[in-house]
Design a protein around this motif. Structure first.
Motif, PDB file in Angstrom:
ATOM      1  N   ILE A 180      -2.592  -0.674  22.531  1.00  0.00           N
ATOM      2  CA  ILE A 180      -2.737  -1.985  21.985  1.00  0.00           C
ATOM      3  C   ILE A 180      -2.007  -1.976  20.393  1.00  0.00           C
ATOM      4  N   PRO A 181      -2.693  -0.907  19.475  1.00  0.00           N
ATOM      5  CA  PRO A 181      -1.893  -0.961  18.160  1.00  0.00           C
ATOM      6  C   PRO A 181      -0.578  -0.746  18.315  1.00  0.00           C
ATOM      7  N   ALA A 182      -0.257   0.333  19.506  1.00  0.00           N
ATOM      8  CA  ALA A 182       1.400   0.780  19.401  1.00  0.00           C
ATOM      9  C   ALA A 182       2.139  -0.584  19.701  1.00  0.00           C
ATOM     10  N   ILE A 183       1.532  -1.633  20.243  1.00  0.00           N
ATOM     11  CA  ILE A 183       2.219  -3.031  20.224  1.00  0.00           C
ATOM     12  C   ILE A 183       2.018  -3.813  19.044  1.00  0.00           C
ATOM     13  N   GLY A 184       0.704  -3.886  18.585  1.00  0.00           N
ATOM     14  CA  GLY A 184       0.633  -4.992  17.716  1.00  0.00           C
ATOM     15  C   GLY A 184       0.218  -4.716  16.211  1.00  0.00           C
ATOM     16  N   SER A 185       0.267  -3.259  15.835  1.00  0.00           N
ATOM     17  CA  SER A 185      -0.135  -2.807  14.508  1.00  0.00           C
ATOM     18  C   SER A 185       0.860  -3.248  13.837  1.00  0.00           C
ATOM     19  N   GLY A 186       2.322  -3.202  14.113  1.00  0.00           N
ATOM     20  CA  GLY A 186       3.500  -3.754  13.157  1.00  0.00           C
ATOM     21  C   GLY A 186       3.087  -5.066  12.632  1.00  0.00           C
ATOM     22  N   TRP A 187       2.551  -5.831  13.322  1.00  0.00           N
ATOM     23  CA  TRP A 187       2.142  -7.448  12.818  1.00  0.00           C
ATOM     24  C   TRP A 187       1.374  -7.405  11.532  1.00  0.00           C
ATOM     25  N   LEU A 188       0.854  -6.340  11.103  1.00  0.00           N
ATOM     26  CA  LEU A 188       0.210  -6.436   9.856  1.00  0.00           C
ATOM     27  C   LEU A 188       1.143  -6.073   8.708  1.00  0.00           C
ATOM     28  N   ILE A 189       2.303  -6.306   8.810  1.00  0.00           N
ATOM     29  CA  ILE A 189       3.299  -5.863   7.843  1.00  0.00           C
ATOM     30  C   ILE A 189       3.238  -6.860   6.617  1.00  0.00           C
ATOM     31  N   GLY A 190       2.836  -7.836   6.577  1.00  0.00           N
ATOM     32  CA  GLY A 190       2.974  -8.860   5.333  1.00  0.00           C
ATOM     33  C   GLY A 190       1.661  -8.490   4.510  1.00  0.00           C
ATOM     34  N   SER A 191       0.685  -8.443   4.830  1.00  0.00           N
ATOM     35  CA  SER A 191      -0.520  -7.896   4.208  1.00  0.00           C
ATOM     36  C   SER A 191      -0.270  -6.379   3.829  1.00  0.00           C
ATOM     37  N   PHE A 192       0.154  -5.740   4.624  1.00  0.00           N
ATOM     38  CA  PHE A 192       0.502  -4.358   4.310  1.00  0.00           C
ATOM     39  C   PHE A 192       1.318  -3.765   3.326  1.00  0.00           C
ATOM     40  N   LEU A 193       2.498  -4.514   3.260  1.00  0.00           N
ATOM     41  CA  LEU A 193       3.506  -4.012   2.492  1.00  0.00           C
ATOM     42  C   LEU A 193       3.800  -5.238   1.399  1.00  0.00           C
ATOM     43  N   PHE A 194       3.588  -6.476   1.326  1.00  0.00           N
ATOM     44  CA  PHE A 194       3.987  -7.274   0.612  1.00  0.00           C
ATOM     45  C   PHE A 194       2.774  -7.988  -0.200  1.00  0.00           C
ATOM     46  N   GLY A 195       1.838  -7.664   0.100  1.00  0.00           N
ATOM     47  CA  GLY A 195       0.671  -8.312  -0.927  1.00  0.00           C
ATOM     48  C   GLY A 195       0.183  -7.224  -1.948  1.00  0.00           C
ATOM     49  N   ASP A 196      -0.908  -7.069  -2.382  1.00  0.00           N
ATOM     50  CA  ASP A 196      -1.357  -6.452  -3.558  1.00  0.00           C
ATOM     51  C   ASP A 196      -2.428  -4.880  -2.727  1.00  0.00           C
ATOM     52  N   PHE A 197      -2.005  -4.751  -1.467  1.00  0.00           N
ATOM     53  CA  PHE A 197      -3.212  -3.696  -0.724  1.00  0.00           C
ATOM     54  C   PHE A 197      -3.094  -2.444  -1.441  1.00  0.00           C
ATOM     55  N   PHE A 198      -1.822  -2.124  -1.611  1.00  0.00           N
ATOM     56  CA  PHE A 198      -1.692  -0.630  -2.284  1.00  0.00           C
ATOM     57  C   PHE A 198      -1.873  -0.729  -3.839  1.00  0.00           C
ATOM     58  N   ALA A 199      -2.290  -1.747  -4.595  1.00  0.00           N
ATOM     59  CA  ALA A 199      -2.133  -1.792  -5.949  1.00  0.00           C
ATOM     60  C   ALA A 199      -3.104  -0.974  -6.294  1.00  0.00           C
ATOM     61  N   GLY A 200      -2.880  -0.037  -7.383  1.00  0.00           N
ATOM     62  CA  GLY A 200      -3.683   0.880  -7.905  1.00  0.00           C
ATOM     63  C   GLY A 200      -3.492   2.206  -7.195  1.00  0.00           C
ATOM     64  N   ALA A 201      -3.222   2.254  -6.054  1.00  0.00           N
ATOM     65  CA  ALA A 201      -3.043   3.683  -5.190  1.00  0.00           C
ATOM     66  C   ALA A 201      -1.673   4.090  -5.201  1.00  0.00           C
TER      67      ALA A 201
END
Length: 665
Positions: free
Chosen positions: A493-514
Motif C-alpha cells: 500500500i505505501p509502496a504505491i501511495g507514499s509518493g503522493w505525500l511529496i507536496g507536504s514532504f518536500l515543498f512545505g516547511d515540514f523539515f524546517a529546523g531539522a
C-alpha cells in the motif's frame, strides 16, 4: 511527552531481553508475541509522536549525564523533530511487518540446523530477540541528540547486523559474510570516529545543537596537521562512515554477501534500517555539509558511481535475493546523489518510499524461496505467477515502484532526485546526472527481468542441474501462508501511495529546523518552482526522459525474457568479457582479497617473524636470558669462596673510590 519518547526505543528492547534471556521458558509463541507486541507499541507511539511533531512540537533534551570532563559533557539524550519522527515511523512499521512475516518464514528454522545442534535448539527465540534488539539500536540512532550516542547506536546496529547476517552459523558462507560486513564497516567507522574526534577537539562539545551553532566558526578554521579546511575534513570523515554503513562504492562489497542471512533480515537491514543510517546521518549533519562544496562534490560523485555500476551488476545476477541486493545498492546511490545536490529532504523522501517497495521485493523473494523449498536461483523458477498470485502481485508492485514508473511511490522520489541533481551546482553534478539517467534504464531492465524471469515463461522449477536445493519436495509450489502474505499486502500500500505525500514532504516547511540548506545551493528552490502538484507531476512524468528510459528498460526485459528467451544466452556468449566483468563484480572482491587480506597476512607474517620471533623471542626473551647468563658467568669468576681474593677486591675498590674523591676535590 518524554515518557512517550522513551517508550519508542525501550518497548523493542524489553521484548528483545525477554525473548533472549527467557526464550526457553516462554517458548516460540511467547518469543514472537512479546517482540512483535513491543515493536507494535513502538509503531503506534511513533505515529502519535509524528502527529504531535506535525503540530509544531519538538523535543531536544538530555535524559541523564554520563560524565563531564572540563567543559565537555557526555550525555544520553533525545532529539525528536520532523526528521526523527519520519525515521521512527518508517523503521517501526517495516520492523513490525518483518516481525509478523518472520513468524511464517522461520516456522521451520530447525530444519536449517544439524540434528541436536545447541545453536539450533532455541534459534527461533534468538532470532526474534536479535531483530527486536536491532530495532532498538536503530531507533536510538535516529533519536540521538549528540555524537557520542550516535556513535554507540551506530556500532550497536553494526554488531547486531553481524549476529543476524551470520545467524545460520553452521554455514561457512554465512560466517564469511558476517565477518566481511563487520570488517568493511570498521573501515568506514574509523573515518566516522575521526570526524567525531575533530568535532570534539575544535567545537568543545558533542551536542548537535551546540556544534551546529558553531558551524560558521568551524568553517573559518583549518585542521592543524594537514592544513585542510576543518569543516571539509570533518564532513569527508563523517561521509566515510556513511559509505560503510550505507554501502557506497568502494565500501559496498559487504552488502551482497549479507544475503546469506535469513530473508527477513535482508528486508529489515537492507530496506529501512541499517543501510539508511548513513543517509540519515548526512541529512542530520546538513548544517556542516552545506559549508563544504568539496565534501558535497565527493558525496554526489560517489553516489553516482554506486547508482550506475551496482545496477549493471544486478542484470547478470541469477540469485533472486542478490538481484534485489544490488538494486538496493543502486537506490542508495540515488539517495547519496540527492545529498550531494543539497536535496536532503528528497534523499529522506526516497529513503521512505524505498523502504516500502524494497521491503516488498525482499519479502516477496522470501515468499518465493519458501514456495520452492529454499531455492533462490531464478534459473530454477519461471511460471510461478499462477502458483503464487499474491506474491506475484506484490512483487510486481515493488518492481514498478523500483523502476520509478508513475504513479507508484518510486516515481515521485526518483524523478525528484534526478531533477535535483540536474539543478545542482557542485563539481561532478553533470557526471552524476548522466549516471542517474543511465541507471534509470538499467533499473527498469533488472526490475522487470526479475519479474519475467521468476514469474513468467517456462516452468523450470522441476528441472535439475542449477546449484543447490534441486529437490523441490515433489510438491507443486503454493502460495505462502497469511502470516507471510499479509505483511506483503500491507507494505504494498505505501509502496504505491507514499509518493503522493511529496507536496507536504518536500515543498512545505515540514523539515524546517531539522534540515538546513544554504541559499547558494539552488536545487530545492528550483524543484519547488517547477512543482505543479501530484497530478501535474504524474502527467509531466509521461513526457520526461527518465520515464521513457525506464519504460525502455522494462520493454527490453520483456523482449529478452518473454518474447525471445533464447537471446540472453546468445548475448552472454557475444559479450563474454563485459558479462564476466559484471559477474566478477569488477574484481573488487578479488582485489580486496589480494591487497587487503593478502597484505594483512603479509604484514602479520612480518610482525610474527620480525617482531615476535626476532625481537620479542630473540632479543627480549632469549636475549635477556643470554645476558643474565653472561653476567652470571662474569660474577661467578669473582665468587671463588677464597677470603684473600675478597679482601684484595675490597682494597682495590677502596683505592678506586679514594682516587675518584681526590680527583673531584
Amino acid at each position: 511527552m518524554k515518557t512517550l519518547y522513551l517508550i519508542v526505543p525501550l518497548a523493542p528492547l524489553i521484548g528483545a531481553i525477554i525473548a533472549g534471556l527467557f526464550g526457553r521458558i516462554i517458548g516460540r509463541a511467547g518469543a514472537h508475541w512479546v517482540t512483535t507486541l513491543g515493536v507494535a507499541v513502538s509503531f503506534v507511539v511513533s505515529l502519535v509522536i509524528l502527529r504531535d511533531v506535525m503540530a509544531g512540537n519538538t523535543f531536544n533534551g538530555n535524559i541523564y549525564t554520563w560524565l563531564e570532563s572540563g567543559d565537555l559533557k557526555l550525555a544520553i539524550g533525545l532529539l525528536v523533530d520532523p526528521l526523527t519522527a519520519v525515521m521512527m515511523v518508517v523503521v517501526t512499521f517495516v520492523s513490525l511487518m518483518v516481525h509478523i512475516y518472520t513468524i511464517g518464514y522461520m516456522a521451520h528454522d530447525e530444519d536449517n540446523w544439524p540434528a541436536g545442534s545447541r545453536a539450533g535448539a532455541n534459534s527461533y527465540q534468538r532470532f526474534f530477540s536479535y531483530i527486536s534488539l536491532f530495532t532498538f539500536s536503530m531507533l536510538m540512532l535516529v533519536m540521538s541528540n549528540n555524537f557520542l550516542q550516535l556513535f554507540f547506536a551506530w556500532e550497536a546496529v553494526g554488531l547486531v547486523s553481524y549476529l543476524l547476517i551470520g545467524f545460520w552459523s553452521n554455514r561457512e558462507t554465512a560466517i564469511h559474510a558476517n565477518l566481511k560486513a563487520f570488517l568493511v564497516n570498521r573501515v568506514g567507522d574509523f573515518g566516522f570516529l575521526l570526524g567525531i574526534g575533530l568535532i570534539a577537539a575544535y567545537a568543545g562539545s558533542l551536542d548537535y545543537a551546540t556544534v551546529f551553532a558553531k558551524a560558521q566558526e568551524l568553517a573559518g578554521m583549518t585542521e592543524a596537521a594537514t592544513g585542510w579546511p576543518l569543516v571539509t575534513a570533518i564532513c569527508i570523515l563523517l561521509f566515510i562512515g556513511a559509505m560503510g554503513k550505507s554501502a557506497q562504492f568502494p565500501l559496498h562489497v559487504w552488502l551482497p554477501d549479507s544475503m546469506e542471512g535469513p530473508t527477513p533480515i535482508s528486508a529489515l537491514i537492507h530496506a529501512a534500517t541499517m543501510v539508511t543510517a548513513g543517509i540519515f546521518m548526512v541529512s542530520r549533519m546538513s548544517p556542516l555539509f552545506e559549508l563544504s562544496d568539496t565534501a558535497l562534490s565527493l558525496v554526489i560523485v560517489v553516489g553516482a558511481i554506486t547508482t550506475l555500476f551496482m545496477a549493471l551488476i544486478a542484470i547478470v545476477q541469477t540469485d533472486i535475493k542478490r538481484v534485489v541486493a544490488y538494486s538496493t545498492l543502486s537506490q542508495l546511490g540515488y539517495m547519496t546523489m540527492a545529498l550531494g545536490a543539497s536535496a536532503y529532504s528528497v534523499a529522506i523522501f526516497h529513503l521512505m518510499t524505498h523502504a516500502f517497495f524494497k521491503a516488498v521485493l525482499f519479502l516477496g523473494a522470501g515468499s518465493v524461496i519458501i514456495a520452492l523449498h529454499h531455492q533462490q536461483d531464478m534459473r530454477r523458477m519461471g511460471g510461478l505467477r499462477k502458483y503464487l498470485p499474491i506474491t506475484y502481485a506484490t512483487v510486481l508492485i515493488g518492481a514498478i515502484a523500483n523502476a520509478g514508473l508513475p504513479p507508484f511511490a518510486g516515481f515521485f522520489s526518483k524523478d525528484s532526485i534526478i531533477m535535483a541533481v540536474q539543478a545542482a551546482q557542485v563539481p561532478g553534478a553533470t557526471f552524476a546526472y548522466l549516471c542517474a539517467l543511465a541507471a534509470v534504464f538499467v533499473g527498469g531492465l533488472y526490475s522487470f527481468r526479475l519479474v519475467f524471469f521468476a514469474f513468467h515463461g517456462k516452468e523450470r522449477f522441476r528441472e535439475t542441474g542449477h546449484g543447490h536445493h534441486d529437490d523441490h519436495g515433489g510438491h507443486e509450489p503454493h502460495e505462502s501462508p497469511r502470516v507471510v502474505t499479509v505483511p506483503l499486502i500491507l507494505l504494498s500500500i505505501p509502496a504505491i501511495g507514499s509518493g503522493w505525500l511529496i507536496g507536504s514532504f518536500l515543498f512545505g516547511d515540514f523539515f524546517a529546523g531539522a534540515i538546513h540548506v544554504d541559499p547558494a545551493h539552488p536545487a530545492m528552490a528550483q524543484l519547488q518552482a517547477i512543482y505543479t502538484g501530484v497530478f501535474g507531476m504524474i502527467a509531466h512524468g509521461f513526457v520526461t526522459l527518465p520515464f521513457w528510459l525506464a519504460l525502455a528498460g522494462a520493454a527490453t526485459a520483456w523482449f529478452l525474457y518473454i518474447k525471445r528467451p533464447d537471446l540472453p544466452a546468445v548475448i552472454r556468449r557475444k559479450m563474454a568479457l563485459p558479462v564476466r566483468i559484471l559477474e566478477n563484480k569488477y574484481g573488487l572482491d578479488q582485489f580486496n582479497e589480494w591487497f587487503f587480506a593478502g597484505g594483512a597476512r603479509l604484514v602479520g607474517r612480518g610482525l610474527w617473524q620480525g617482531g615476535d620471533q626476532a625481537v620479542i623471542d630473540g632479543v627480549a626473551v632469549n636475549g635477556s636470558a643470554r645476558l643474565v647468563g653472561w653476567f652470571a658467568g662474569v660474577v661467578r669468576l669473582i665468587q671463588s669462596g677464597h677470603i684473600y681474593q675478597y679482601a684484595f677486591s675490597m682494597i682495590i675498590g677502596l683505592f678506586v673510590l679514594l682516587a675518584l674523591w681526590m680527583n673531584r676535590a
